[in-house]
Design a protein around this motif. Structure first.
Motif, PDB file in Angstrom:
ATOM      1  N   PRO A 296      -2.044   2.240  -8.876  1.00 29.20           N
ATOM      2  CA  PRO A 296      -2.837   1.374  -8.518  1.00 29.20           C
ATOM      3  C   PRO A 296      -2.079   0.350  -7.772  1.00 29.20           C
ATOM      4  N   ASP A 297      -1.862  -0.731  -8.428  1.00 26.94           N
ATOM      5  CA  ASP A 297      -1.088  -1.685  -7.878  1.00 26.94           C
ATOM      6  C   ASP A 297       0.037  -1.478  -7.279  1.00 26.94           C
ATOM      7  N   GLY A 298       0.759  -0.421  -7.121  1.00 24.80           N
ATOM      8  CA  GLY A 298       1.925  -0.306  -6.707  1.00 24.80           C
ATOM      9  C   GLY A 298       3.063  -0.950  -6.291  1.00 24.80           C
ATOM     10  N   THR A 299       3.308  -1.482  -8.269  1.00 21.20           N
ATOM     11  CA  THR A 299       4.232  -2.115  -9.085  1.00 21.20           C
ATOM     12  C   THR A 299       5.044  -1.211  -9.205  1.00 21.20           C
ATOM     13  N   THR A 300       4.530  -0.199 -10.097  1.00 20.63           N
ATOM     14  CA  THR A 300       5.370   0.698 -10.488  1.00 20.63           C
ATOM     15  C   THR A 300       5.314   2.352 -10.364  1.00 20.63           C
ATOM     16  N   CYS A 301       6.053   2.633 -10.577  1.00 16.34           N
ATOM     17  CA  CYS A 301       6.899   3.914 -10.834  1.00 16.34           C
ATOM     18  C   CYS A 301       6.902   5.051 -11.700  1.00 16.34           C
ATOM     19  N   ARG A 302       7.280   6.233 -11.782  1.00 16.77           N
ATOM     20  CA  ARG A 302       7.890   7.453 -12.721  1.00 16.77           C
ATOM     21  C   ARG A 302       9.572   7.680 -12.118  1.00 16.77           C
ATOM     22  N   GLY A 303      10.454   7.449 -13.158  1.00 16.21           N
ATOM     23  CA  GLY A 303      11.933   8.325 -12.576  1.00 16.21           C
ATOM     24  C   GLY A 303      12.404   8.079 -11.560  1.00 16.21           C
ATOM     25  N   THR A 304      14.053   9.251 -11.819  1.00 18.05           N
ATOM     26  CA  THR A 304      14.536   8.653 -10.143  1.00 18.05           C
ATOM     27  C   THR A 304      14.912  10.646 -10.082  1.00 18.05           C
ATOM     28  N   ILE A 305      15.509  10.346  -8.817  1.00 12.65           N
ATOM     29  CA  ILE A 305      15.801  11.785  -8.317  1.00 12.65           C
ATOM     30  C   ILE A 305      16.785  11.714  -7.338  1.00 12.65           C
ATOM     31  N   ASN A 306      18.021  12.928  -7.392  1.00 15.14           N
ATOM     32  CA  ASN A 306      19.056  13.208  -6.928  1.00 15.14           C
ATOM     33  C   ASN A 306      19.677  12.089  -6.416  1.00 15.14           C
ATOM     34  N   ASN A 307      20.473  12.750  -7.653  1.00 15.32           N
ATOM     35  CA  ASN A 307      20.470  10.848  -7.653  1.00 15.32           C
ATOM     36  C   ASN A 307      22.273  11.227  -7.330  1.00 15.32           C
ATOM     37  N   CYS A 308      23.408  10.466  -6.559  1.00 16.42           N
ATOM     38  CA  CYS A 308      24.706  10.910  -6.068  1.00 16.42           C
ATOM     39  C   CYS A 308      25.429   9.927  -5.947  1.00 16.42           C
ATOM     40  N   ALA A 309      25.582   9.173  -5.366  1.00 15.18           N
ATOM     41  CA  ALA A 309      26.865   8.113  -4.965  1.00 15.18           C
ATOM     42  C   ALA A 309      26.097   6.877  -5.359  1.00 15.18           C
ATOM     43  N   ASN A 310      26.830   6.096  -6.487  1.00 11.37           N
ATOM     44  CA  ASN A 310      26.971   4.977  -6.950  1.00 11.37           C
ATOM     45  C   ASN A 310      27.292   3.786  -6.441  1.00 11.37           C
ATOM     46  N   GLY A 311      26.835   2.640  -7.300  1.00 15.25           N
ATOM     47  CA  GLY A 311      27.710   1.084  -6.901  1.00 15.25           C
ATOM     48  C   GLY A 311      27.819   0.698  -8.333  1.00 15.25           C
ATOM     49  N   TYR A 312      28.173  -0.110  -8.490  1.00 19.81           N
ATOM     50  CA  TYR A 312      28.868  -1.553  -9.434  1.00 19.81           C
ATOM     51  C   TYR A 312      28.409  -3.004  -9.461  1.00 19.81           C
ATOM     52  N   ALA A 313      27.730  -3.628 -10.127  1.00 16.72           N
ATOM     53  CA  ALA A 313      27.250  -4.826  -9.662  1.00 16.72           C
ATOM     54  C   ALA A 313      28.544  -5.608 -10.763  1.00 16.72           C
ATOM     55  N   GLU A 314      29.047  -5.883  -9.970  1.00 16.08           N
ATOM     56  CA  GLU A 314      29.343  -7.521 -11.145  1.00 16.08           C
ATOM     57  C   GLU A 314      28.909  -7.706 -12.593  1.00 16.08           C
ATOM     58  N   TRP A 315      28.078  -8.161 -12.109  1.00 13.17           N
ATOM     59  CA  TRP A 315      27.229  -8.912 -13.496  1.00 13.17           C
ATOM     60  C   TRP A 315      26.990  -8.009 -14.940  1.00 13.17           C
ATOM     61  N   GLY A 316      27.727  -6.181 -14.219  1.00 20.07           N
ATOM     62  CA  GLY A 316      27.279  -5.868 -15.106  1.00 20.07           C
ATOM     63  C   GLY A 316      26.501  -4.635 -15.261  1.00 20.07           C
ATOM     64  N   THR A 317      25.833  -4.422 -14.047  1.00 27.29           N
ATOM     65  CA  THR A 317      24.916  -2.895 -14.013  1.00 27.29           C
ATOM     66  C   THR A 317      25.072  -2.033 -13.365  1.00 27.29           C
ATOM     67  N   ASN A 318      24.282  -0.848 -13.492  1.00 25.00           N
ATOM     68  CA  ASN A 318      24.631  -0.173 -12.422  1.00 25.00           C
ATOM     69  C   ASN A 318      23.850   0.107 -11.771  1.00 25.00           C
TER      70      ASN A 318
ATOM     71  N   ASP B 119       1.207  -1.241   0.165  1.00 31.67           N
ATOM     72  CA  ASP B 119       0.063  -0.587  -0.062  1.00 31.67           C
ATOM     73  C   ASP B 119       1.078   0.933  -0.311  1.00 31.67           C
ATOM     74  N   PHE B 120       1.965   1.120   0.823  1.00 29.69           N
ATOM     75  CA  PHE B 120       2.510   2.720   0.203  1.00 29.69           C
ATOM     76  C   PHE B 120       2.966   3.433  -0.887  1.00 29.69           C
ATOM     77  N   PHE B 121       3.385   2.485  -2.094  1.00 30.74           N
ATOM     78  CA  PHE B 121       3.358   2.149  -2.740  1.00 30.74           C
ATOM     79  C   PHE B 121       2.277   3.727  -3.813  1.00 30.74           C
ATOM     80  N   LYS B 122       0.875   2.994  -3.641  1.00 24.54           N
ATOM     81  CA  LYS B 122      -0.397   2.771  -4.481  1.00 24.54           C
ATOM     82  C   LYS B 122      -0.624   5.322  -4.662  1.00 24.54           C
ATOM     83  N   THR B 123      -0.212   5.175  -6.070  1.00 25.05           N
ATOM     84  CA  THR B 123      -0.922   5.627  -6.115  1.00 25.05           C
ATOM     85  C   THR B 123      -2.185   5.624  -7.855  1.00 25.05           C
ATOM     86  N   VAL B 124      -2.416   7.427  -7.694  1.00 27.73           N
ATOM     87  CA  VAL B 124      -3.460   7.467  -8.790  1.00 27.73           C
ATOM     88  C   VAL B 124      -2.556   6.668  -9.981  1.00 27.73           C
TER      89      VAL B 124
END
Length: 819
Positions: free
Chosen positions: A318-340, A310-315
């Protein structure tokens, strides 16, 4: 680098690192031999070894017993430090052909087909001998090269307030990506006068953490490519005045859509191809099919234990499984399988949600919701940039209004803040892929998510800071054990599902005796968070509740509040974990409120005034019990204390013994060199970056290179803290070995009013990419900028607006950066 700094007699708290008595370059140089004299100055002279063009050893080669004339002479044994270029130039009778093969020591790659063979000395933890065999017509001779642990290979950059990027002599600076550069088709050239639009197709503002992903000639993932790759960089925030002709505007409190959309799109992440056109001359490939911009409007998928709650449900979801975007991206990490892994930091202030007054957002909120919102700071009356004022119907703008309406949560955006504050996984090699928010890693002001060293059959761990004063240090440990076969799978985000969606989140408690514990944030094990002042007690109802309200859970279990925990870094040689603690103020770290892990309170002169608390910050490090990432206990000490060596009291403030060639303040960015090259093996190089306001009267923000020891290489020390009113208290702490010129030097200083943030190298270590954020950020009039960088890097450029940028720094002799 024109000479070698001898390792003989040097110690920074480790054991001695040179046990040989072999003749060194310094000894040869002291005898003032010319290069030609060294090579051919006697009948027995036969071999040379070079650092760049500096001779390392050449005399007294072995002879073939019983032969009137030696047919082949491999040369004299020599000593060199890790990462330096070695040239083997044997003498062969009648200039005949020969081969060189390595017969002992850590394997290196030999280059060259003519009269010489070259290699970079490998990284080692102790003096190590490599043996090479020269064969000419079946006549054989060997030469031994003894490699000592790494030494810093540059002269420290002096403090400076110049409006340019300053690096050591013998290095070059190339400006690569810059704010506004077009990276998608059809986007026009950047004018840099405030009229530019379509930032969804341009490099964003406030470039922050970055990582280089190698590409093959065919444009596929190649972790060892140092000539073609992708730079994935975060875009944290805005120097908003420079984005518009005369700064941002509003009419009766309403922001114009044309301005707001630029500001929104200038946030997020960029993926940009770069190529080395030869001799480390780097260029940006503006039309690469792999280029991508991820913005606050990019569709995202919510993954992990909190997905669908329920924490993610919005107009909008409605099912709280998707959202839009990312913001104020500061530090990062690297996954050894090749993702950011991009980390959402100070996201809370972008939302409008009145916390008090006539329009307070309280009537349609539960007490639990209000406690959560206040704990995370979602309490702005307008949002950082007033985006929600643009429209009450267009979701691009309306979503930034987090006030609760009278209907159900699915009729408004009251839960939109819960969709931020996560680690987001991105596949940089697939521009069509949907990024995934990894809720198992918790929700807070994420600063970095760096993986512990991977070991087959053991869990995967990520270490994370929460960037705010008196916040916490976290660790996530996967349920799944690492399998090497997953490293090169093509379904990279599916691998992320395996390791990042199911595991245990921990928070750190530091004990006064140098031990520490990882406290599990698991439903059923986390107690009620007690009432704090007027804030009521908070009872957790599920694991999703703990992950969405991670700060409250960390409060409840009694974690140690830290002095603004930011980036994490893991030593690839021994697995020890480093955490920058950027600074704290007198209100949140009073003279009576220090502890062993956050031990200082002092008065720091700044210009004609002063500040107090812990304004210069420090770097703490831990060693997991039995060196296992799944351990629930650890040992710790403080690796370095920031200080102004000119003003700081040596006994109580400058605890690391900094000098003018390596003093710093407010450590922020932190990164260990890649183990693919000598700077990341044996005694790995650590890069430290600053985000400072307490030392900038002496020096702009900077990047330093360090060669750390280990946890426990120093000792216990009791200091006296002094407040601005003269009150004192004592505090005992654990201090690492003192810094020396040999173990810590200033490598780079940025332009005026910038932050140095984001660092990585090519796999071969011969190019370092560095992010320069918000130069000239203090200007009030965009048409009177306080910095002209990067336009003025090589020549004056009065009046030109500054731009956050990435620079590539290389050595003129082609060597490995830092060594």
């Amino acid at each position: 680098m024109s000479e070698i700094i001898a390792f003989n007699g040097y110690s920074d708290g480790d054991v001695d690192t040179n046990f040989t008595n072999l003749r060194t370059l310094n000894e040869i140089a002291d005898e003032r031999f010319s290069r030609r004299q060294t090579i051919v100055g006697g009948l027995k002279a036969s071999a040379t070894a070079f650092l760049g063009t500096s001779v390392l050893a050449a005399c007294s080669g072995d002879e073939v017993i019983g032969a009137p004339t030696a047919l082949v002479n491999a040369g004299t044994d020599a000593t060199i430090s890790a990462g330096r270029l070695v040239t083997i130039a044997p003498t062969v009778a009648n200039s005949g052909t020969f081969t060189v093969t390595q017969v002992a020591g850590p394997a290196v790659t030999l280059s060259g087909t003519g009269a010489n063979r070259t290699f970079f000395a490998p990284g080692v933890a102790a003096p190590t001998t490599l043996t090479f065999r020269v064969n000419a017509n079946n006549q054989i001779d060997d030469v031994n090269i003894t490699v000592n642990p790494a030494e810093l290979g540059f002269a420290s950059v002096a403090r400076t307030v110049a409006d340019k990027v300053t690096v050591p002599a013998g290095h070059n600076v190339t400006v690569l990506t810059k704010l506004g550069d077009p990276i998608l088709p059809g986007v026009p050239a950047f004018q840099n006068n405030g009229t530019d639009t379509n930032y969804a197709g341009r490099i964003g503002d406030h470039g922050d953490a970055l990582y280089y992903y190698g590409l093959s000639a065919a444009g596929m993932r190649d972790d060892n490519s140092s000539i073609r790759g992708l730079i994935v960089q975060n875009h944290e925030n805005l120097s908003v005045r420079y984005l518009h002709p005369n700064g941002p505007t509003s009419t009766n409190g309403v922001r114009p859509a044309a301005e707001a959309i630029k500001e929104i799109e200038a946030h997020g992440v960029s993926v940009t191809e770069v190529q080395d056109t030869g001799n480390r001359n780097w260029v940006v490939i503006n039309n690469s099919a792999l280029n991508r911009r991820i913005t606050p409007n990019t569709p995202m998928q919510i993954n992990g234990p909190a997905r669908g709650s329920d924490f993610f449900k919005t107009v909008a979801s409605p099912d709280g499984t998707t959202c839009r975007g990312t913001i104020n991206n500061c530090a990062n990490g690297y996954a050894e399988w090749g993702t950011n892994l991009t980390c959402e930091e100070n996201w809370a202030g972008y939302f409008r949600r009145d916390n008090s007054g006539a329009g307070a957002d309280t009537a349609n909120r539960t007490a639990r919701e209000l406690t959560s919102l206040r704990r995370y700071g979602v309490n702005s009356t307008s949002g950082n940039y007033g985006w929600s004022t643009v429209s009450t119907t267009d979701p691009i703008y309306r979503r930034w209004d987090a006030r609760a309406g009278t209907g159900a949560p699915t009729t408004d955006y009251r839960n939109e803040p819960n969709t931020f504050g996560w680690v987001v996984e991105i596949d940089p090699f697939n521009p069509a892929s949907t990024p995934r928010k990894r809720t198992a890693l918790g929700r807070f002001a994420h600063e970095g998510a760096w993986a512990g060293n991977l070991i087959e059959g053991q869990p995967v761990a990520f270490y994370m800071g929460c960037d705010s004063r008196r916040e916490y240090f976290y660790k996530y440990v996967s349920n799944a054990n690492w399998t090497e076969a997953d490293r090169n799978r093509s379904d990279r985000l599916a691998v992320g599902d395996k390791y990042l969606d199911s595991g245990t989140l921990y928070v750190a408690r530091f004990n006064a005796d140098g031990t520490g514990s990882w406290l599990p944030l698991v439903f059923g094990q986390v107690p009620t968070r007690p009432a704090v002042g007027t804030e009521p007690a908070y009872v957790f109802e599920s694991q999703a509740d703990i992950l969405v309200n991670t700060r409250l859970a960390a409060d409840a279990v009694g974690a140690t509040p830290m002095d603004r925990p930011e980036w994490t870094a893991v030593n690839p040689a021994n697995g020890e974990v480093y955490l920058t603690l950027t600074n704290n103020n007198a209100a949140l770290r009073p003279v009576t409120g220090t502890d062993a892990a956050n031990p200082r309170h002092y008065v720091e002169p700044v210009g004609t005034g002063s500040t107090s608390g812990n304004p210069n910050g420090h770097i703490i490090r831990i060693r997991e019990t039995n060196d296992r990432v799944s351990a629930t206990t650890f040992r710790w000490d403080i690796y370095l204390f920031g200080a102004d060596s000119t003003d700081a009291n040596a006994a109580n403030v400058n605890l690391s013994g900094l000098t003018a060639e390596n003093d710093f303040s407010s450590p922020d960015g932190l990164w260990f060199a890649r183990p693919q090259n000598p700077s990341g093996v044996g005694r790995p190089l650590l890069w430290i970056q600053t985000d400072d306001g307490a030392f900038t009267d002496r020096c702009n923000c900077m990047m330093l290179a360090a060669l750390p020891g280990r946890v426990g290489d120093g000792g216990s020390k009791t200091i006296t803290n002094t407040a601005a009113n003269g009150a004192t208290s004592t505090q005992t702490t654990l201090v690492g070995a003192a810094a020396t010129s040999a173990s810590l030097r200033r490598f780079l200083v940025g332009p005026l009013e910038c932050e140095i943030t984001g660092v990585d190298t090519t796999p071969d270590g011969r190019t370092v990419f560095v992010g320069i954020q918000h130069p000239g950020e203090d200007a009030t009039d965009p048409n009177a900028p306080t910095s002209n960088w990067p336009a003025n890097q090589n020549a004056a450029a009065p009046g030109v607006r500054p731009r956050s940028s990435v620079v590539a720094v290389t050595r003129q002799d082609g060597g490995i950066i830092g060594l």
